[in-house]
Write a protein that holds these residues in place. Structure first.
Motif, short mmCIF file in Angstrom:
data_model
loop_
_atom_site.label_atom_id
_atom_site.label_comp_id
_atom_site.label_asym_id
_atom_site.label_seq_id
_atom_site.Cartn_x
_atom_site.Cartn_y
_atom_site.Cartn_z
N VAL A 15 0.84 -1.21 0.00
CA VAL A 15 0.00 0.00 0.00
C VAL A 15 0.87 1.25 0.00
O VAL A 15 0.60 2.22 -0.72
CB VAL A 15 -0.95 0.00 1.22
N ARG A 16 1.93 1.23 0.80
CA ARG A 16 2.82 2.40 0.88
C ARG A 16 3.56 2.65 -0.43
O ARG A 16 3.84 3.79 -0.80
CB ARG A 16 3.82 2.22 2.02
N LEU A 17 3.89 1.57 -1.14
CA LEU A 17 4.65 1.71 -2.39
C LEU A 17 3.77 1.99 -3.60
O LEU A 17 4.29 2.39 -4.65
CB LEU A 17 5.45 0.43 -2.64
N LEU A 18 2.46 1.80 -3.47
CA LEU A 18 1.58 1.94 -4.63
C LEU A 18 1.62 3.35 -5.22
O LEU A 18 1.78 3.52 -6.43
CB LEU A 18 0.14 1.57 -4.23
N GLU A 19 1.51 4.35 -4.37
CA GLU A 19 1.51 5.72 -4.87
C GLU A 19 2.85 6.07 -5.50
O GLU A 19 2.91 6.76 -6.53
CB GLU A 19 1.19 6.70 -3.74
N GLU A 20 3.94 5.57 -4.91
CA GLU A 20 5.26 5.82 -5.48
C GLU A 20 5.37 5.19 -6.87
O GLU A 20 5.93 5.79 -7.80
CB GLU A 20 6.34 5.24 -4.57
N ALA A 21 4.83 3.99 -7.02
CA ALA A 21 4.89 3.31 -8.31
C ALA A 21 4.10 4.08 -9.36
O ALA A 21 4.53 4.22 -10.51
CB ALA A 21 4.35 1.89 -8.18
N GLU A 22 2.93 4.60 -8.97
CA GLU A 22 2.13 5.38 -9.91
C GLU A 22 2.86 6.65 -10.33
O GLU A 22 2.80 7.06 -11.50
CB GLU A 22 0.78 5.73 -9.28
N GLU A 23 3.57 7.28 -9.41
CA GLU A 23 4.32 8.49 -9.75
C GLU A 23 5.46 8.17 -10.71
O GLU A 23 5.75 8.96 -11.62
CB GLU A 23 4.85 9.13 -8.47
#
Length: 301
Positions: free
Chosen positions: A62-70
């Protein structure tokens, strides 16, 4: 890091199963499994819990999801900039691929002319049109399979999507010219005694009609749902019953006398919402397509 792994990670996190992710990405399920395992090994942490009810991101996932989208958005911006540099900046030309999702009624009526005009004006811009319902369009925007969507919905309440109403489509009850209700007024009681052929569940105006018919005390309306508006329209033209559709989808049949209007209970026009993901970068091509869609609906209103 291979950005394909990140795309698969983001898609799996959104759709919740390896089968659905494979279908969305047009990959074999085994390929999705291998890519997720490769990414987990590269990062050194588990990204998903495999549960009986589906695949759920771990707390780390969950924490890495937004980073991956960016990261994926940054890659998309980099490619767009490289294309602009390679081309002629003074020409104002855009290129690339833009995927647009829309309901069957819009795909069959409003959008072909818009896409044809875009191809003439921007020959290096490839616009893909995907006929999808609301749920599939929302899923496509979340996974990145779609850049834009047009939804026939009163509102779009999804917190991660941005929607802008660009038009509204008038609705009309229609029947075959020889139908007993053709060309005259009919109330809810009369309509509940008829057969209705309507669009599939999830279509906002069809669902509203079905609720109205079933809300009449003692009514047992005969309702058949189709995934294709053309199928519903054909049944009605054959004299089998009635339907409620956007006027634009039956305009030619009305003009040719193959269908006629029934003056039924009020059917409010259905808004046309232009929707995108609020965090995903909008490419120059997608901006051009969004503007063309807005102008086309403005011109028809």
């Amino acid at each position: 890091m291979d950005t394909r792994l990140l795309r698969t990670f983001v898609t799996l996190a959104k759709v919740g199963s390896f089968t659905a992710a494979a279908r969305s990405l047009h990959l074999a399920q085994s390929t999705v499994t291998v890519q997720i395992r490769t990414l987990e090994k590269e990062l050194g942490i588990p990204l998903f819990d495999r549960m009986p009810s589906g695949t759920v991101p771990t707390r780390a996932g969950v924490r890495l999801l937004e980073e991956a989208e960016e990261v994926l958005d940054a890659v998309a911006r980099l490619r767009a900039t490289a294309s602009a540099v390679q081309g002629d900046p003074a020409s104002g030309a855009v290129e690339g691929q833009v995927a647009v999702g829309a309901g069957d009624s819009l795909c069959a009526s409003r959008l072909p002319g818009v896409i044809a005009a875009l191809r003439r004006e921007h020959p290096r811009l490839d616009v893909h049109l995907d006929a999808v319902g609301t749920a599939a369009a929302v899923d496509g925007l979340r996974t990145g399979r779609l850049d834009l969507a047009l939804l026939l919905e009163p509102e779009v309440a999804e917190h991660d999507l941005l929607a802008r109403m660009i038009a509204s489509e008038p609705l009309v009850y229609v029947a075959a010219p020889g139908h007993p209700l053709a060309g005259r007024a009919a109330d809810w009681d009369e309509l509940t005694r008829e057969s209705f052929f309507v669009h599939e569940e999830g279509c906002s105006y069809s669902d509203r009609l079905v609720r109205g018919l079933r809300g009449v005390p003692g009514a047992r309306p005969r309702i058949t749902r189709f995934g294709s508006i053309d199928a519903a329209r054909s049944c009605v033209a054959a004299g089998l019953g009635l339907t409620l559709l956007p006027r634009v989808t039956v305009a030619s049949q009305l003009a040719e006398g193959r269908l006629t209007v029934v003056d039924g209970p009020e059917a409010r026009p259905v808004p046309v919402q232009l929707v995108r993901h609020h965090r995903r970068w909008v490419s120059p091509g997608a901006q051009v397509v969004a503007e063309a869609l807005t102008q086309a609906f403005d011109a028809d209103s």
